[in-house]
Motif scaffolding. Structure first.
Motif, PDB file in Angstrom:
ATOM      1  N   ILE A 485      88.171  39.942  28.396  1.00  0.00           N
ATOM      2  CA  ILE A 485      89.531  39.497  28.738  1.00  0.00           C
ATOM      3  C   ILE A 485      90.349  39.402  27.456  1.00  0.00           C
ATOM      4  O   ILE A 485      89.932  38.773  26.487  1.00  0.00           O
ATOM      5  CB  ILE A 485      89.489  38.140  29.501  1.00  0.00           C
ATOM      6  CG1 ILE A 485      90.895  37.641  29.803  1.00  0.00           C
ATOM      7  CG2 ILE A 485      88.690  37.097  28.754  1.00  0.00           C
ATOM      8  CD1 ILE A 485      90.942  36.434  30.719  1.00  0.00           C
ATOM      9  N   GLY A 486      91.501  40.071  27.443  1.00  0.00           N
ATOM     10  CA  GLY A 486      92.365  40.079  26.265  1.00  0.00           C
ATOM     11  C   GLY A 486      93.315  38.888  26.272  1.00  0.00           C
ATOM     12  O   GLY A 486      93.440  38.170  27.268  1.00  0.00           O
ATOM     13  N   GLU A 487      94.011  38.690  25.124  1.00  0.00           N
ATOM     14  CA  GLU A 487      94.903  37.529  24.989  1.00  0.00           C
ATOM     15  C   GLU A 487      96.080  37.588  25.967  1.00  0.00           C
ATOM     16  O   GLU A 487      96.475  36.582  26.543  1.00  0.00           O
ATOM     17  CB  GLU A 487      95.415  37.428  23.551  1.00  0.00           C
ATOM     18  CG  GLU A 487      95.982  36.063  23.244  1.00  0.00           C
ATOM     19  CD  GLU A 487      96.021  35.722  21.762  1.00  0.00           C
ATOM     20  OE1 GLU A 487      96.917  34.973  21.383  1.00  0.00           O
ATOM     21  OE2 GLU A 487      95.162  36.205  21.006  1.00  0.00           O
ATOM     22  N   GLN A 488      96.634  38.797  26.199  1.00  0.00           N
ATOM     23  CA  GLN A 488      97.771  38.925  27.113  1.00  0.00           C
ATOM     24  C   GLN A 488      97.342  38.608  28.547  1.00  0.00           C
ATOM     25  O   GLN A 488      98.041  37.908  29.276  1.00  0.00           O
ATOM     26  CB  GLN A 488      98.349  40.351  27.041  1.00  0.00           C
ATOM     27  CG  GLN A 488      99.609  40.566  27.880  1.00  0.00           C
ATOM     28  CD  GLN A 488     100.729  39.587  27.550  1.00  0.00           C
ATOM     29  OE1 GLN A 488     101.123  39.427  26.399  1.00  0.00           O
ATOM     30  NE2 GLN A 488     101.249  38.881  28.545  1.00  0.00           N
ATOM     31  N   GLU A 489      96.154  39.106  28.918  1.00  0.00           N
ATOM     32  CA  GLU A 489      95.627  38.850  30.261  1.00  0.00           C
ATOM     33  C   GLU A 489      95.391  37.350  30.456  1.00  0.00           C
ATOM     34  O   GLU A 489      95.713  36.775  31.498  1.00  0.00           O
ATOM     35  CB  GLU A 489      94.310  39.623  30.432  1.00  0.00           C
ATOM     36  CG  GLU A 489      93.847  39.729  31.876  1.00  0.00           C
ATOM     37  CD  GLU A 489      92.531  40.491  32.008  1.00  0.00           C
ATOM     38  OE1 GLU A 489      91.868  40.311  33.033  1.00  0.00           O
ATOM     39  OE2 GLU A 489      92.166  41.239  31.063  1.00  0.00           O
ATOM     40  N   ALA A 490      94.829  36.703  29.415  1.00  0.00           N
ATOM     41  CA  ALA A 490      94.582  35.253  29.473  1.00  0.00           C
ATOM     42  C   ALA A 490      95.891  34.491  29.609  1.00  0.00           C
ATOM     43  O   ALA A 490      96.017  33.534  30.389  1.00  0.00           O
ATOM     44  CB  ALA A 490      93.836  34.807  28.215  1.00  0.00           C
ATOM     45  N   SER A 491      96.905  34.933  28.848  1.00  0.00           N
ATOM     46  CA  SER A 491      98.226  34.290  28.894  1.00  0.00           C
ATOM     47  C   SER A 491      98.837  34.403  30.292  1.00  0.00           C
ATOM     48  O   SER A 491      99.398  33.436  30.825  1.00  0.00           O
ATOM     49  CB  SER A 491      99.134  34.940  27.845  1.00  0.00           C
ATOM     50  OG  SER A 491     100.400  34.364  27.872  1.00  0.00           O
ATOM     51  N   LEU A 493      97.209  34.745  33.148  1.00  0.00           N
ATOM     52  CA  LEU A 493      96.443  33.872  34.047  1.00  0.00           C
ATOM     53  C   LEU A 493      96.922  32.423  33.937  1.00  0.00           C
ATOM     54  O   LEU A 493      97.097  31.730  34.936  1.00  0.00           O
ATOM     55  CB  LEU A 493      94.950  33.942  33.700  1.00  0.00           C
ATOM     56  CG  LEU A 493      94.151  35.131  34.246  1.00  0.00           C
ATOM     57  CD1 LEU A 493      92.771  35.168  33.604  1.00  0.00           C
ATOM     58  CD2 LEU A 493      94.019  35.049  35.763  1.00  0.00           C
ATOM     59  N   ILE A 494      97.140  31.975  32.684  1.00  0.00           N
ATOM     60  CA  ILE A 494      97.582  30.586  32.458  1.00  0.00           C
ATOM     61  C   ILE A 494      98.967  30.367  33.064  1.00  0.00           C
ATOM     62  O   ILE A 494      99.234  29.337  33.697  1.00  0.00           O
ATOM     63  CB  ILE A 494      97.573  30.261  30.939  1.00  0.00           C
ATOM     64  CG1 ILE A 494      96.124  30.183  30.437  1.00  0.00           C
ATOM     65  CG2 ILE A 494      98.301  28.950  30.647  1.00  0.00           C
ATOM     66  CD1 ILE A 494      95.978  30.222  28.930  1.00  0.00           C
TER      67      ILE A 494
END
Length: 540
Positions: A485-491, A493-494
């Motif tokens: 999971i990349g940082e943009q994907e994590a962002s 989701l949040i």
């Protein structure tokens, strides 16, 4: 100056002198003088009065007057009067007009003169600061020369002639010491408007300082024939720069090195002996990485674009050369290429690949209940997960040598059964950990991720919404570091969790995302326009 009136010619000559000495507009000085006379007038006639001073710009004539505003309803008896009262003094008066009473020229006493001087000095200082800011705000990215004025706690203040600038301790090359009177070259990286006047921040460690020094030494760079694409520095120790030539007949590396190294040596001397590797830039990341790791030889590169990682395989005897002293060579190459580079020997790579092969084979043997021959065949054909086996088209599995359609169907069925059982097990574990159903319902989170979150005490949608992207993806201690999971994907989701938690609506989130996308697009268009303008200027 006690008891003396300032003459007309004095006013204009003083204004001209101050404007010339301070390099500021004469109008600013005259406005400051008017305010000073105004202040002295209010001190004499009363601060409650609206007293204004004007200096004739041609003759220097000073006039002082009291202004009273014509209003419907009086709120301040000293500065306002009704229309009825005003008509007796000015027959054509109307609401909004001012009745102007001329006052006799003021004679400056010692205190009044001192006050006036303070006002003028203050206003002139403000005008001077504004002039400095206007002059330097567009000079970010330039190299300037200055003389050391003072050194305090390692921070150096430089006199640039028309302004002062700050060279902070962390922007100075290590082991570099300056004393008062030294001449210093530095790069302007920021100009800010602050309370105490414009602050000009300089740097000698900034990567662009090196780029600009090369532009001064190499005419081809200044002319735009050679372009410095990337710079990575370990200030005072070592640096790498990636260069490319727009003219195929000009060697960019040779031009930067110069005859017998004269050009690069001039830059090295300015940077206190910093060793510089000049590298031919390539649009292909793999080629550029091979060049960036020079002088080490590279035998193989494996790139993972999703994670931005690159495994670089080198011969055993080249390992220490590729890594460099204290990891310097590979660190600078990583900065230069923008990839996270992992160096390994051919033997280590072989062992890693074998370990991965065995691990995947065992995973297939366990999950699909097959022997090692079938498991190894699957790994050899490029299958990396049980999910791939469970949902790949049947004909793709059946095309493997030794398999037929019935074997392919059986493998798919076993894979799906395993995945369902595993999902049930993970869901049970998730519930045991107390991870709420609302969080489990968030699209994009797998059962395995939910278990990892529960073990990290992230159990509700609000807990998840309160996280930052790096808390999930950080390579060292991110909660989901073992998941792809990349940082943009994590962002994303949040942000979805924040909508689900009621922090804001979906419409507001869509608007924020649209705004961010538009800003990024505008920035890209602006950068493209600037590049086109620069290209046009070079051609001209």
């Amino acid at each position: 100056m006690e008891g003396m009136a300032i003459t007309r010619t004095d006013m204009l000559s003083v204004a001209d002198t101050v404007a010339r000495e301070k390099s500021i507009d004469r109008e600013h000085v005259l406005e400051a003088m008017e305010q000073a006379i105004q202040k002295a007038g209010r001190s004499k006639y009363g601060h409650e009065h609206d007293i204004r001073a004007t200096i004739d710009r041609r003759t220097g004539e000073i006039s002082l007057a009291r202004y009273i505003e014509v209003v419907d309803e009086i709120e301040n008896e000293v500065t306002q009067m009704t229309l009825g009262e005003a008509l007796s003094e000015k027959p054509d008066a109307k609401v909004g007009d001012f009745i102007v009473d001329e006052l006799p020229p003021i004679e400056f006493g010692r205190i009044a003169a001192q006050t006036a001087k303070q006002v003028i000095v203050q206003k002139v200082r403000e005008a001077e600061r504004e002039r400095q800011y206007e002059e330097f705000k567009d000079r970010v990215g330039e190299i300037v020369n200055g003389v050391v004025k003072r050194v305090e706690f390692g921070n150096v203040t430089l006199d640039l002639g028309r302004a002062e600038a700050v060279l902070r301790r962390d922007e100075i090359i290590p082991r570099e010491h300056f004393k008062r009177g030294d001449r210093v070259r530095a790069y302007i990286y920021d100009v800010r408007r602050e309370q105490r006047g414009p602050q000009i921040f300089l740097s000698r460690t900034h990567p662009q300082f090196m780029a600009k020094l090369f532009a001064q030494e190499v005419p081809e760079i200044y002319d735009g024939v050679i372009e410095i694409k990337k710079v990575a520095r370990d200030p005072g120790s070592r640096a790498k720069i990636g260069v490319i030539s727009q003219d195929s007949s000009i060697d960019p590396v040779g031009a930067c090195v110069g005859m017998r190294g004269s050009r690069v040596q001039a830059v090295v001397t300015e940077l206190q002996g910093e060793k510089i590797d000049i590298i031919p830039w390539s649009p292909e990341d793999a080629t550029f990485t091979v060049n960036a790791l020079a002088p080490a030889e590279v035998s193989k590169i494996v790139m993972d674009e999703e994670s931005g990682k690159m495994e670089v395989v080198v011969p055993d005897d080249q390992l220490s050369l590729a890594i460099g002293r204290r990891g310097q060579n590979v660190r600078l190459a990583s900065i230069l290429t923008g990839w996270d580079i992992d160096i390994m020997t051919e033997e280590e790579e072989s062992q890693k690949r074998q370990a991965e092969f065995n691990e995947r084979s065992e995973r297939f043997m366990e999950a699909l209940d097959v022997d090692d021959v079938i498991a190894r065949l699957l790994v050899t054909e490029g299958f990396t997960s049980v999910e791939e086996v469970g949902y790949v088209p049947v004909d793709e599995l059946a095309s493997i040598e030794g398999f037929d359609e019935s074997v392919a169907e059986e493998l798919r069925a076993r894979a799906r059964t395993f995945l369902e059982t595993e999902a049930e097990r993970l869901d049970t574990r998730r519930k045991e950990l107390g991870v709420e159903d609302a969080l489990a319902g968030l699209a994009g989170l797998t059962p395995a991720m939910l278990v990892a979150l529960g073990e990290a005490e992230v159990k509700s949608i609000d807990d998840f919404a309160d996280l930052a992207a790096d808390e999930l993806t950080d390579k060292e201690d991110g909660i989901l570091k073992s998941f792809p999971i990349g940082e943009q994907e994590a962002s994303d989701l949040i942000m979805d969790a924040r909508v689900a938690a009621g922090w804001f609506s979906q419409e507001e989130l869509d608007a924020m995302r649209a705004e961010a996308a538009a800003a990024a697009e505008a920035e890209a268009a602006e950068a493209a326009a600037e590049a086109a303008a620069a290209e046009g200027a070079e051609e001209a």
